[in-house]
Scaffold this motif. Sequence first.
Motif, PDB file in Angstrom:
ATOM      1  N   LYS A 247       1.835  12.399  -9.601  1.00  0.00           N
ATOM      2  CA  LYS A 247       1.296  13.755  -9.412  1.00  0.00           C
ATOM      3  C   LYS A 247       2.397  14.803  -9.583  1.00  0.00           C
ATOM      4  O   LYS A 247       2.184  15.839 -10.204  1.00  0.00           O
ATOM      5  N   LEU A 248       3.562  14.514  -9.026  1.00  0.00           N
ATOM      6  CA  LEU A 248       4.669  15.462  -9.128  1.00  0.00           C
ATOM      7  C   LEU A 248       5.163  15.608 -10.571  1.00  0.00           C
ATOM      8  O   LEU A 248       5.505  16.706 -11.011  1.00  0.00           O
ATOM      9  N   VAL A 249       5.191  14.514 -11.304  1.00  0.00           N
ATOM     10  CA  VAL A 249       5.611  14.564 -12.702  1.00  0.00           C
ATOM     11  C   VAL A 249       4.626  15.398 -13.521  1.00  0.00           C
ATOM     12  O   VAL A 249       5.024  16.227 -14.343  1.00  0.00           O
ATOM     13  N   VAL A 250       3.335  15.204 -13.274  1.00  0.00           N
ATOM     14  CA  VAL A 250       2.315  15.990 -13.981  1.00  0.00           C
ATOM     15  C   VAL A 250       2.470  17.470 -13.645  1.00  0.00           C
ATOM     16  O   VAL A 250       2.403  18.336 -14.525  1.00  0.00           O
ATOM     17  N   GLU A 251       2.690  17.771 -12.389  1.00  0.00           N
ATOM     18  CA  GLU A 251       2.873  19.160 -11.967  1.00  0.00           C
ATOM     19  C   GLU A 251       4.113  19.769 -12.610  1.00  0.00           C
ATOM     20  O   GLU A 251       4.100  20.916 -13.044  1.00  0.00           O
ATOM     21  N   GLN A 252       5.179  19.000 -12.695  1.00  0.00           N
ATOM     22  CA  GLN A 252       6.404  19.482 -13.323  1.00  0.00           C
ATOM     23  C   GLN A 252       6.157  19.793 -14.798  1.00  0.00           C
ATOM     24  O   GLN A 252       6.633  20.811 -15.301  1.00  0.00           O
ATOM     25  N   ARG A 253       5.402  18.958 -15.478  1.00  0.00           N
ATOM     26  CA  ARG A 253       5.097  19.200 -16.893  1.00  0.00           C
ATOM     27  C   ARG A 253       4.263  20.454 -17.078  1.00  0.00           C
ATOM     28  O   ARG A 253       4.370  21.132 -18.094  1.00  0.00           O
ATOM     29  N   LYS A 254       3.429  20.776 -16.116  1.00  0.00           N
ATOM     30  CA  LYS A 254       2.645  22.010 -16.185  1.00  0.00           C
ATOM     31  C   LYS A 254       3.527  23.235 -15.938  1.00  0.00           C
ATOM     32  O   LYS A 254       3.303  24.295 -16.524  1.00  0.00           O
TER      33      LYS A 254
ATOM     34  N   HIS B 104       0.828  -1.203   0.000  1.00  0.00           N
ATOM     35  CA  HIS B 104       0.000   0.000   0.000  1.00  0.00           C
ATOM     36  C   HIS B 104       0.867   1.259   0.000  1.00  0.00           C
ATOM     37  O   HIS B 104       0.574   2.228  -0.703  1.00  0.00           O
ATOM     38  N   GLN B 105       1.941   1.230   0.766  1.00  0.00           N
ATOM     39  CA  GLN B 105       2.806   2.398   0.862  1.00  0.00           C
ATOM     40  C   GLN B 105       3.504   2.667  -0.470  1.00  0.00           C
ATOM     41  O   GLN B 105       3.626   3.823  -0.887  1.00  0.00           O
ATOM     42  N   SER B 106       3.945   1.622  -1.162  1.00  0.00           N
ATOM     43  CA  SER B 106       4.613   1.825  -2.452  1.00  0.00           C
ATOM     44  C   SER B 106       3.621   2.331  -3.503  1.00  0.00           C
ATOM     45  O   SER B 106       3.990   3.129  -4.369  1.00  0.00           O
ATOM     46  N   ASP B 107       2.372   1.891  -3.445  1.00  0.00           N
ATOM     47  CA  ASP B 107       1.353   2.400  -4.369  1.00  0.00           C
ATOM     48  C   ASP B 107       1.097   3.890  -4.127  1.00  0.00           C
ATOM     49  O   ASP B 107       0.962   4.675  -5.073  1.00  0.00           O
ATOM     50  N   THR B 108       1.047   4.262  -2.866  1.00  0.00           N
ATOM     51  CA  THR B 108       0.853   5.669  -2.519  1.00  0.00           C
ATOM     52  C   THR B 108       2.034   6.509  -3.012  1.00  0.00           C
ATOM     53  O   THR B 108       1.851   7.605  -3.548  1.00  0.00           O
ATOM     54  N   LEU B 109       3.223   5.958  -2.845  1.00  0.00           N
ATOM     55  CA  LEU B 109       4.423   6.659  -3.287  1.00  0.00           C
ATOM     56  C   LEU B 109       4.427   6.831  -4.805  1.00  0.00           C
ATOM     57  O   LEU B 109       4.735   7.911  -5.316  1.00  0.00           O
ATOM     58  N   ARG B 110       4.057   5.801  -5.540  1.00  0.00           N
ATOM     59  CA  ARG B 110       3.993   5.887  -7.008  1.00  0.00           C
ATOM     60  C   ARG B 110       2.957   6.922  -7.451  1.00  0.00           C
ATOM     61  O   ARG B 110       3.193   7.682  -8.392  1.00  0.00           O
ATOM     62  N   ALA B 111       1.834   6.948  -6.792  1.00  0.00           N
ATOM     63  CA  ALA B 111       0.788   7.922  -7.133  1.00  0.00           C
ATOM     64  C   ALA B 111       1.293   9.343  -6.874  1.00  0.00           C
ATOM     65  O   ALA B 111       1.057  10.251  -7.678  1.00  0.00           O
ATOM     66  N   GLU B 112       1.994   9.523  -5.793  1.00  0.00           N
ATOM     67  CA  GLU B 112       2.537  10.842  -5.478  1.00  0.00           C
ATOM     68  C   GLU B 112       3.589  11.260  -6.503  1.00  0.00           C
ATOM     69  O   GLU B 112       3.631  12.412  -6.925  1.00  0.00           O
TER      70      GLU B 112
END
Length: 68
Positions: free
Chosen positions: A13-20, A2-10
């Motif tokens: 999100k950061l990659v998408v934000e960086q692209r913006k 569960h923790q690794s899934d949360t980390l991947r999702a985060e």
Amino acid sequence: MHQSDTLRAEIRKLVVEQRKLNPELGKITRKIFWYPVAIAIGMIVTVSTVTAALIKLEQGGLVVGVAG
């Protein structure tokens, strides 16, 4: 798991934000470069115009309306 899934999702999100943010960074970088260039060009044009006017005035080619 569960923790690794949360980390991947985060990370996603950061990659998408960086692209913006990347295009905004490019705009800011261009502005930081071009504003001083525009100011310098304006100053050069002003000084050259004043110099040309003074040269013409000295040569008697510029008519100045002076009452006297």
